[in-house]
Design a protein around this motif. Structure first.
Motif, PDB file in Angstrom:
ATOM      1  N   UNK A 124       0.882  -1.204  -0.073  1.00 25.94           N
ATOM      2  CA  UNK A 124       0.147   0.024   0.006  1.00 25.94           C
ATOM      3  C   UNK A 124       0.965   1.221  -0.035  1.00 25.94           C
ATOM      4  N   UNK A 125       0.530   2.392  -0.688  1.00 22.42           N
ATOM      5  CA  UNK A 125       1.210   3.589  -0.664  1.00 22.42           C
ATOM      6  C   UNK A 125       0.368   4.653  -0.323  1.00 22.42           C
ATOM      7  N   UNK A 126       0.817   5.397   0.856  1.00 19.26           N
ATOM      8  CA  UNK A 126       0.139   6.679   1.354  1.00 19.26           C
ATOM      9  C   UNK A 126       1.033   7.916   1.063  1.00 19.26           C
ATOM     10  N   UNK A 127       0.542   8.887   0.191  1.00 24.17           N
ATOM     11  CA  UNK A 127       1.188   9.955   0.082  1.00 24.17           C
ATOM     12  C   UNK A 127       1.207  10.797   1.351  1.00 24.17           C
ATOM     13  N   UNK A 128       2.464  11.560   0.977  1.00 29.35           N
ATOM     14  CA  UNK A 128       2.474  12.735   2.303  1.00 29.35           C
ATOM     15  C   UNK A 128       2.490  14.001   1.527  1.00 29.35           C
ATOM     16  N   UNK A 129       1.506  14.969   1.732  1.00 25.21           N
ATOM     17  CA  UNK A 129       1.394  16.031   1.101  1.00 25.21           C
ATOM     18  C   UNK A 129       1.617  17.279   1.872  1.00 25.21           C
TER      19      UNK A 129
END
Length: 264
Positions: free
Chosen positions: A125-130
């Protein structure tokens, strides 16, 4: 005890923990977790991976953008190691998974044949950090999420990621679109741990003399008594000062800051 969160919730909680420890000019907000793609690395300039200990399988990867990579490469103290800068974020992510992170290592995203899916051992799974744009991303294997445990004691990250993101929902950026962030300077490095050493002097010895050392032996250093001690950061000379005693501990009173040329 295994984690009680759903895999998507847990991936976002891991990203919350990592974001709090990752060097950044503006606070990083985790976006929604997405199925991982091997093409995700194309949106980033560098990354680091840490294997997990403590009964939780797999590893965690943190990908970072050009701003942090360039800030580390252009530090006044010389090029700084990306893996060392990202280690605190990987440590925080591992604790949220109920594990401990081993020493991080940098990964070359541009290397021929590099495959992040193979690096992580399978689907992830990928979680972007914005921040102002997509500044980083956290990648967690599905097997790691399935085998995660409750957070390790003293982990300050809330168990429910919704408690962190409810007031300001994170914007969703499809497929990590190329959102350009404004230029960032050395502020990115403010959260990076540095090894600071005070050196009183040096000497050279033959192996014979070294092996002959016994308790009570006195070594003559290449510096006269009363001369200032050197302050080194990651092995680079940056200042000089006087050795003092502070509450029964040694300290250094800085008397001179060296410019870049003198510190070489």
């Amino acid at each position: 005890m295994t984690s009680t969160l759903e895999p998507t919730q847990l991936a976002e909680a891991v990203a919350v923990a990592a974001a709090a420890a990752l060097p950044a000019v503006t606070p990083l907000t985790p976006g929604p977790a997405q199925p991982g793609s091997p093409h995700v690395t194309a949106a980033f300039a560098g990354g680091a991976i840490a294997e997990l200990d403590g009964g939780v399988p797999g590893a965690v990867v943190v990908l970072v953008g050009t701003e942090l990579v360039e800030a580390l490469a252009g530090s006044p103290l010389g090029a700084l190691d990306l893996a060392a800068a990202v280690q605190p974020a990987l440590d925080a992510a591992a604790r949220r998974l109920g594990a401990h992170a081993r020493g991080a290592r940098s990964v070359d995203l541009d290397a021929e044949g590099f495959d992040v899916t193979a690096e992580l051992g399978g689907p992830f799974s990928t979680v972007p950090l914005i921040g102002a744009g997509i500044a980083a991303a956290v990648l967690v294997p599905e097997a790691t999420l399935a085998g995660a445990r409750e957070p390790i004691a003293d982990d300050a990250v809330p168990a429910d990621p919704a408690a962190v993101t409810a007031e300001e929902p994170a914007p969703f950026v499809p497929a990590f679109g190329a959102t350009t962030a404004p230029p960032r300077g050395l502020e990115l490095l403010h959260g990076v741990d540095m090894e600071v050493t005070v050196e009183l002097g040096r000497t050279r010895m033959t192996v014979r003399d070294l092996l002959a050392l016994t308790p009570g032996a006195v070594l003559e250093l290449d510096r006269a008594a009363g001369s200032p001690a050197d302050l080194l950061v990651n092995g680079r000379l940056v200042a000089r000062g006087e050795v003092v005693v502070v509450d029964e501990d040694f300290g250094l009173r800085v008397t001179e800051i060296l410019d870049a040329n003198a510190a070489v």
